[in-house]
Scaffold this motif. Structure first.
Motif, PDB file in Angstrom:
ATOM      1  N   TRP A  66      13.334 -20.939   2.812  1.00  8.90           N
ATOM      2  CA  TRP A  66      13.404 -19.626   2.131  1.00  8.90           C
ATOM      3  C   TRP A  66      11.948 -19.120   1.800  1.00  8.90           C
ATOM      4  N   LEU A  67      11.052 -19.896   1.625  1.00 12.96           N
ATOM      5  CA  LEU A  67       9.773 -19.525   1.105  1.00 12.96           C
ATOM      6  C   LEU A  67       8.889 -19.230   2.221  1.00 12.96           C
ATOM      7  N   VAL A  68       8.901 -19.909   3.201  1.00 15.21           N
ATOM      8  CA  VAL A  68       7.914 -19.482   4.432  1.00 15.21           C
ATOM      9  C   VAL A  68       8.562 -18.016   5.097  1.00 15.21           C
ATOM     10  N   PRO A  69       9.839 -17.899   5.230  1.00 13.73           N
ATOM     11  CA  PRO A  69      10.006 -16.612   5.800  1.00 13.73           C
ATOM     12  C   PRO A  69       9.279 -15.479   4.813  1.00 13.73           C
ATOM     13  N   LEU A  70       9.806 -15.613   3.603  1.00 10.96           N
ATOM     14  CA  LEU A  70       9.125 -14.520   2.320  1.00 10.96           C
ATOM     15  C   LEU A  70       7.433 -14.408   2.553  1.00 10.96           C
ATOM     16  N   LEU A  71       6.925 -15.753   2.717  1.00 11.82           N
ATOM     17  CA  LEU A  71       5.318 -15.617   2.814  1.00 11.82           C
ATOM     18  C   LEU A  71       5.045 -14.979   4.095  1.00 11.82           C
ATOM     19  N   VAL A  72       5.592 -15.136   5.245  1.00 12.20           N
ATOM     20  CA  VAL A  72       5.491 -14.607   6.667  1.00 12.20           C
ATOM     21  C   VAL A  72       5.629 -13.181   6.490  1.00 12.20           C
ATOM     22  N   VAL A  73       6.617 -12.601   5.823  1.00 10.59           N
ATOM     23  CA  VAL A  73       6.692 -10.935   5.724  1.00 10.59           C
ATOM     24  C   VAL A  73       5.584 -10.530   4.984  1.00 10.59           C
ATOM     25  N   GLY A  74       5.536 -11.107   3.658  1.00 14.79           N
ATOM     26  CA  GLY A  74       4.592 -10.528   2.823  1.00 14.79           C
ATOM     27  C   GLY A  74       3.051 -10.638   3.387  1.00 14.79           C
ATOM     28  N   LEU A  75       2.751 -11.841   4.070  1.00  9.94           N
ATOM     29  CA  LEU A  75       1.332 -11.631   4.558  1.00  9.94           C
ATOM     30  C   LEU A  75       1.242 -10.749   5.842  1.00  9.94           C
ATOM     31  N   GLY A  76       2.440 -10.617   6.480  1.00 12.09           N
ATOM     32  CA  GLY A  76       2.505  -9.703   7.632  1.00 12.09           C
ATOM     33  C   GLY A  76       2.218  -8.521   6.933  1.00 12.09           C
ATOM     34  N   LEU A  77       2.946  -7.949   6.116  1.00  7.92           N
ATOM     35  CA  LEU A  77       2.532  -6.687   5.608  1.00  7.92           C
ATOM     36  C   LEU A  77       1.030  -6.586   5.192  1.00  7.92           C
ATOM     37  N   LEU A  78       0.538  -7.367   4.474  1.00  6.03           N
ATOM     38  CA  LEU A  78      -0.790  -7.504   4.090  1.00  6.03           C
ATOM     39  C   LEU A  78      -1.646  -7.501   5.360  1.00  6.03           C
ATOM     40  N   PHE A  79      -1.564  -8.128   6.315  1.00  4.82           N
ATOM     41  CA  PHE A  79      -2.367  -7.991   7.492  1.00  4.82           C
ATOM     42  C   PHE A  79      -2.218  -6.527   8.083  1.00  4.82           C
ATOM     43  N   VAL A  80      -1.268  -6.344   8.285  1.00  4.38           N
ATOM     44  CA  VAL A  80      -0.931  -4.700   8.899  1.00  4.38           C
ATOM     45  C   VAL A  80      -1.785  -3.624   7.983  1.00  4.38           C
ATOM     46  N   SER A  81      -1.830  -3.962   6.696  1.00  9.78           N
ATOM     47  CA  SER A  81      -2.424  -2.877   5.592  1.00  9.78           C
ATOM     48  C   SER A  81      -3.885  -2.806   5.491  1.00  9.78           C
ATOM     49  N   VAL A  82      -4.501  -4.013   6.111  1.00  7.57           N
ATOM     50  CA  VAL A  82      -5.853  -4.208   5.706  1.00  7.57           C
ATOM     51  C   VAL A  82      -6.729  -4.332   6.826  1.00  7.57           C
ATOM     52  N   VAL A  83      -6.188  -4.586   8.023  1.00  7.63           N
ATOM     53  CA  VAL A  83      -7.016  -4.864   9.255  1.00  7.63           C
ATOM     54  C   VAL A  83      -7.277  -3.409   9.862  1.00  7.63           C
ATOM     55  N   PRO A  84      -8.550  -3.266  10.319  1.00  9.99           N
ATOM     56  CA  PRO A  84      -8.855  -2.109  10.692  1.00  9.99           C
ATOM     57  C   PRO A  84      -8.464  -1.832  12.187  1.00  9.99           C
ATOM     58  N   GLY A  85      -8.166  -0.663  12.847  1.00 14.82           N
ATOM     59  CA  GLY A  85      -7.486  -0.539  14.126  1.00 14.82           C
ATOM     60  C   GLY A  85      -6.053  -0.273  14.136  1.00 14.82           C
ATOM     61  N   VAL A  86      -5.588  -0.943  13.161  1.00 11.65           N
ATOM     62  CA  VAL A  86      -3.854  -0.684  13.259  1.00 11.65           C
ATOM     63  C   VAL A  86      -3.512   0.763  12.939  1.00 11.65           C
ATOM     64  N   PRO A  87      -2.397   1.217  14.015  1.00 10.22           N
ATOM     65  CA  PRO A  87      -1.982   2.699  14.098  1.00 10.22           C
ATOM     66  C   PRO A  87      -1.571   3.081  12.596  1.00 10.22           C
ATOM     67  N   LEU A  88      -1.913   4.118  12.241  1.00  7.17           N
ATOM     68  CA  LEU A  88      -1.594   4.757  10.658  1.00  7.17           C
ATOM     69  C   LEU A  88      -0.008   4.909  10.409  1.00  7.17           C
ATOM     70  N   LEU A  89       0.683   4.629  11.800  1.00  9.20           N
ATOM     71  CA  LEU A  89       1.987   5.130  11.622  1.00  9.20           C
ATOM     72  C   LEU A  89       2.569   3.641  11.164  1.00  9.20           C
ATOM     73  N   LEU A  90       1.948   2.352  11.379  1.00  7.04           N
ATOM     74  CA  LEU A  90       2.399   1.335  10.658  1.00  7.04           C
ATOM     75  C   LEU A  90       1.475   0.918   9.499  1.00  7.04           C
ATOM     76  N   GLN A  91       0.486   1.278   9.300  1.00  3.15           N
ATOM     77  CA  GLN A  91      -0.522   0.897   8.318  1.00  3.15           C
ATOM     78  C   GLN A  91      -0.087   1.634   6.989  1.00  3.15           C
ATOM     79  N   ASP A  92       0.281   3.025   7.143  1.00  7.38           N
ATOM     80  CA  ASP A  92       0.502   3.649   5.892  1.00  7.38           C
ATOM     81  C   ASP A  92       1.884   3.297   5.196  1.00  7.38           C
ATOM     82  N   PRO A  93       3.267   2.763   5.886  1.00  7.58           N
ATOM     83  CA  PRO A  93       4.173   2.356   5.333  1.00  7.58           C
ATOM     84  C   PRO A  93       3.826   1.037   4.682  1.00  7.58           C
ATOM     85  N   ALA A  94       3.033   0.332   5.188  1.00 10.52           N
ATOM     86  CA  ALA A  94       2.633  -1.293   4.667  1.00 10.52           C
ATOM     87  C   ALA A  94       1.986  -1.067   3.539  1.00 10.52           C
TER      88      ALA A  94
END
Length: 434
Positions: free
Chosen positions: A244-272
């Protein structure tokens, strides 16, 4: 002697390893408790315990093959000092290493059993709450120093609002150092909370303290500290938590990755970004500092210059503190170190020394992992060493003596963890309930 004082002494003496002397064990534990607050006070107790531990050690320093890399590194460091670029600073810088090579061996009697390592971990956790309390007071209630005791022998310079401004630093000089300390103690705090056998009242108290602990670490705004919070979770909680922990961390770190990495489309980055606190993704993306930092002030520039210096003098290095002298001459920017421990070691003392010490730490981690980490506090101990290793990839908190002392004690415990030892304490040998 009052009944209360007898009870306190009994608690301090509990779980003493067979290899440790009585007074050495007492000094070691109280020294650990004082360490986060004052390196000087802690050293007044830890140094005698080191002497007694060295005297009581079952094997000479040279008989343990794990000490061989440190002995060889010591010889190379001393030889390099005679031709160092930094002159007398090279000899002064040896104080960051040679005494701690001795400590790695001399402290082992006090962390030789699982019970002793657990007790040591609990002392580190308990001693860290003055750091948490002063840090929160610094940010929330405007507490400020200097505070002094013993007629000014010990002074805490605590900046109101943190150092840098708005970041919790507490009893440490800088927020990143406070974060490094809290990060290395965090696995033990987590293990303290989830250990079996606590009453509801005690677990509630520990939970409140752990919440304060995590809050303080978050308020340091150290990206390394935040990463340490996540890194320790799957290790300390162990394999049963992974489904149960690993899926939670994957989701949380995935959101974090999308929110901070340059070049990610705003359509994805803004919701994250809307799902995460702005302070977190803003700090991780450095959006508030974008365009302000010149290249020479970044880690990449420091590491690039470091590699050049290593290539110029690869065998014995330039001497301790040489980076702080040479870097401004080549870039026009000042930095006190290379923000990477293997690089700093290679610059100061040469590639062979850097490889010897780095290989020792990696080997301890790998061998301990292969031996198995079935006990909760042994997993926490391993996680604390791993955390320190990762922190030293992008910073050098070991220049703070408190972090340095704690780090070598942790390495000593990891050495004992992989050595077959008598796991019973002196109390169990005498039939005393600890």
């Amino acid at each position: 002697m009052t009944l209360l004082s007898k009870r306190v002494i009994q608690q301090i003496d509990a779980s003493r390893p067979l290899e440790a002397s009585l007074w050495g064990w007492r000094c070691f534990q109280i020294g650990l408790f004082l360490l986060p607050s004052s390196a000087l006070l802690a050293s007044l107790l830890l140094f005698p315990s080191l002497l007694m531990g060295s005297w009581r050690s079952g094997r000479p320093f040279w008989s343990d093959p794990w000490n061989a890399p440190l002995f060889l590194a010591s010889l190379l460091m001393v030889i390099g000092c005679f031709s160092s670029y930094s002159g007398s600073l090279a000899w002064v810088g040896m104080g960051n290493w040679l005494p701690f090579f001795w400590a790695f061996w001399g402290f082992q009697p006090y962390v030789s059993s699982a019970d002793a390592r657990r007790r040591s971990a609990l002392w580190l956790v308990a001693g860290s709450f003055p750091v948490v309390l002063t840090g929160l007071g610094q940010l929330w209630w405007g507490w400020q120093g200097p505070w002094q005791v013993l007629g000014g022998l010990i002074i805490w310079f605590m900046t109101p609002g943190g150092e840098p401004e708005g970041r919790l630093s507490g009893l440490f000089d800088y927020a990143n150092i406070a974060a490094a300390w809290l990060a290395l103690v965090w696995p033990f705090a987590l293990a303290t909370l989830i250990q079996p056998g606590l009453s509801k009242l005690r677990r509630g108290v520990v939970l409140a303290l752990v919440v304060a602990f995590v809050t303080a670490l978050v308020l340091t705004e150290s990206r390394n500290g935040w990463g340490a919070l996540v890194l320790a979770l799957p290790i300390v909680l162990g394999p049963p938590s992974w489904p149960w922990l690993v899926p939670l961390l994957v989701v949380g770190l995935g959101l974090l990755f999308v929110s901070v990495v340059p070049g990610v489309p705003l359509l994805l980055q803004d919701p994250a970004r809307s799902l995460l606190p702005e302070g977190i993704w803003g700090r991780l993306s450095d959006s508030q500092h974008a365009g302000e930092r010149v290249l020479a002030s970044t880690r990449l520039s420091q590491w690039g210059v470091a590699v050049q210096l290593i290539a110029e003098r690869p065998w014995l290095g330039w001497g301790a503190a040489a980076f702080s002298v040479i870097y401004p001459l080549r870039t026009g920017q000042w930095h006190g170190h290379a923000h990477n421990l293997p690089l700093e070691l290679a610059i100061a003392h040469g590639l062979p020394v850097a490889l010897l010490i780095s290989a020792l730490v990696l080997a301890l981690l790998i061998v301990a992992l292969r031996r198995g980490l079935s006990r909760l506090f042994d997993r926490a101990w391993w996680a604390a060493v791993l955390t320190l290793m990762v922190l030293h990839c992008t910073d050098l908190p070991f220049f703070d003596s408190r972090v340095n002392i704690a780090g070598w004690i942790l390495l000593a415990g990891l050495r004992c963890l992989i050595r077959p030892v008598r796991e019973r304490s002196l109390d169990s040998a005498l039939g005393v309930d600890a």
